[in-house]
Design an enzyme around this catalytic site. Structure first.
Site, short mmCIF file in Angstrom:
data_model
loop_
_atom_site.label_atom_id
_atom_site.label_comp_id
_atom_site.label_asym_id
_atom_site.label_seq_id
_atom_site.Cartn_x
_atom_site.Cartn_y
_atom_site.Cartn_z
N ALA A 124 0.88 -1.18 0.00
CA ALA A 124 0.00 0.00 0.00
C ALA A 124 0.92 1.22 0.00
O ALA A 124 1.21 1.79 1.04
CB ALA A 124 -0.92 -0.02 1.22
N PRO A 127 1.89 7.74 -0.32
CA PRO A 127 2.42 8.60 -1.38
C PRO A 127 3.86 8.29 -1.81
O PRO A 127 4.38 8.94 -2.70
CB PRO A 127 2.37 9.99 -0.74
CG PRO A 127 2.58 9.73 0.72
CD PRO A 127 1.88 8.43 1.00
N GLY A 128 4.51 7.30 -1.18
CA GLY A 128 5.84 6.90 -1.64
C GLY A 128 6.95 7.05 -0.62
O GLY A 128 8.11 6.77 -0.93
N ASP A 175 -6.40 -3.80 -5.70
CA ASP A 175 -6.71 -4.19 -4.34
C ASP A 175 -5.63 -5.21 -3.94
O ASP A 175 -5.41 -6.20 -4.66
CB ASP A 175 -8.10 -4.83 -4.30
CG ASP A 175 -8.55 -5.20 -2.89
OD1 ASP A 175 -7.73 -5.75 -2.13
OD2 ASP A 175 -9.72 -4.97 -2.56
N ASP A 193 1.97 -1.81 4.97
CA ASP A 193 1.60 -0.66 5.81
C ASP A 193 0.11 -0.46 5.57
O ASP A 193 -0.30 0.25 4.66
CB ASP A 193 2.42 0.57 5.41
CG ASP A 193 2.20 1.74 6.36
OD1 ASP A 193 2.22 1.52 7.58
OD2 ASP A 193 1.99 2.87 5.87
N CYS A 246 -0.72 3.13 11.23
CA CYS A 246 -0.60 4.37 12.01
C CYS A 246 -1.81 4.51 12.92
O CYS A 246 -2.37 5.59 13.09
CB CYS A 246 -0.43 5.59 11.10
SG CYS A 246 -1.78 5.83 9.92
#
Length: 475
Positions: A124, A127-128, A175, A193, A246
């Site tokens: 996942a 943003p990188g 997915d 993550d 998170c």
């Protein structure tokens, strides 16, 4: 505290009471949740060493505090924060990634156990931040399959990969629950993550828990179990899987891992994180995971668990979809030599970890390690777009310049600050003196910004339109 309900739903507070039964510790957690998050950055060692970065930026007068679990990471304190960190030259040229300190933990945990991993998945990825951290740890060797389910975030993922000079990535848009069947036992290491309820980010986003409910959390945990099951199946026996979130509740963290351990009791084991860095014991759980509450390290909340696949498990049912024919073909040996010679003339070089492929008039560099996966899943983008062919030769692409250019003094043309600003704004540059050659790699602070053609008294700007910046830059 009397105003806790303004930040936290009652059911969430009840969960935190269970997890932090000591009243003083619970109060520390509640108090720090109202404090702004410390800013942090990671030096991109694909572009610059930590020592050189520190020397280059000393004039800013920043106060940088090393992050214990990431040798390239620093908390940053600046006297003048009127200029966003994302508008300084070091960010624009990919020397740094603005990344929250806790989110550097999962990649550290992964490569601590699998330092030589060559086939890696970031399940996942947008943003990188972690994909680019992985690429730096791998020194652009091997391949990272960087997957992102959200179509709106794939573009951001690619932009960050490109800015940071990553050449060993292959992007997919699925997915994550397809990978166990599509790519069984393919990866040396996998980072999941996982999408989560985001309880740990409240210092960055005061509305993070506005829609939080126990029911939505349970639904998220069900998805996480399916994702980790697929990650487990995509992992080679002997491989390392890091699961992180998170968020703070046990349902999305410890209980997800417990579910996997119960499902495959003879094929997976926990690799404890007690020795990952000095101070890890403060966040260590009895199982050997890191459960980072924000008050422990003055950071975002985070959870990290590390697992080892000890044996194969019965495979998942084969996928029923068809991938379709790959629209690329390997470049012949003769043409490869011609392309490499032409590229070297503009300081673009690569080694055998990258191979040349062609699609119509496009020339691409694929990570060689991706080849066993071709035809098994559909990729959005693989490696680097090197060039487009045209009648007079090759039109070299911006992302290849950023990742590969090592210009010597004959080809590099250093811009002053004013001209570099103009370049980032997408405008042609009119330097006081012009380069001797018709083509030059324009640089600023020795970092390549792009390839410029000399046209009369100007350098024609080739900076991609989608990256053009407005507003204040550099200072």
């Amino acid at each position: 505290m009397s105003d806790s309900s303004s930040l936290f739903p009652a059911d969430f507070l009840a969960l935190m009471h269970e997890m932090l039964p000591d009243a003083a510790e619970l109060n520390r957690f509640l108090a720090i949740s109202r404090q702004p998050l410390r800013r942090s950055l990671r030096v991109n060692t694909l572009k610059i060493s930590v020592d050189d970065f520190l020397a280059q930026t000393v004039h800013y007068g920043w106060r940088l505090t090393p992050i214990p679990w990431c040798a390239e990471g620093f908390w940053i304190d600046r006297d003048d924060e009127s200029l966003p960190l994302g508008s300084i030259a070091e960010h624009l040229s990919g020397l740094i990634y603005i990344q929250e300190a806790s989110s550097m933990l999962p990649v550290t945990a992964l490569f601590d156990a699998a330092p030589d991993a060559l086939t890696v998945m970031d399940m996942a990825a947008a943003p990188g931040s972690k994909t680019t951290q992985m690429a730096a740890r791998m020194d652009n060797r091997g391949v990272i399959l960087a997957n992102e389910f959200s179509s709106s975030r794939v573009k951001v993922l690619h932009a960050n990969i490109s800015r940071c000079g990553v050449s060993n990535s292959a992007l997919t848009h699925f997915d994550g629950r397809v990978f166990g069947a599509a790519l069984p036992e393919q990866f040396d290491a996998i980072l999941l993550d996982a999408p989560c309820s985001g309880e740990g980010v409240i210092r960055k986003d005061a509305d993070a828990l506005r829609n939080w409910t126990l029911e939505s959390t349970a639904a998220i945990a069900a998805t996480q179990r399916e994702l980790i099951d697929n990650a487990f199946h995509a992992l080679k026996p002997g491989g390392t899987l890091v699961y992180s979130t998170c968020t703070l509740n046990r349902m999305e963290n410890q209980e997800v891992i417990a579910w996997l351990l119960a499902r495959y009791p003879d094929a997976v084991s926990v690799t404890p994180l007690d020795g990952l860095f000095d101070g890890a014991q403060q966040a260590l759980t009895p199982e050997g995971y890191l459960h980072v509450f924000p008050h422990i390290y003055d950071s975002e909340g985070f959870f990290v668990a590390r697992l080892r696949k000890t044996a194969s498990a019965p495979p998942l049912p084969a996928p029923g979809y068809k991938v379709g024919k790959l629209p690329f073909a390997p470049v012949s040996r003769k043409l490869s030599a011609e392309i490499a010679q032409a590229a070297a003339a503009v300081s673009l070089t690569w080694d055998s970890s990258l191979t040349l492929w062609q699609r119509d008039k496009e020339i691409w560099l694929f990570p060689a390690a991706i080849e066993p996966m071709l035809g098994k899943v559909r990729f959005s983008r693989i490696g680097l777009k090197l060039a487009e062919t045209f009648a007079k030769g090759y039109r070299w692409q911006h992302e290849a310049i950023v990742a590969l250019a090592q210009p010597d003094e004959k080809l590099a043309f250093e811009l002053n600050e004013a001209d570099a600003e103009e370049w980032y704004r997408g405008r042609d540059v009119y330097p006081q003196t012009l380069p001797c050659r018709d083509e030059a790699i324009v640089t600023f602070r020795q970092q390549p910004l792009g390839l410029a053609k000399k046209v009369g008294s100007r350098l024609k700007n080739s900076y991609p339109r989608e990256l053009v910046r407005d507003g204040r830059l550099f200072r």
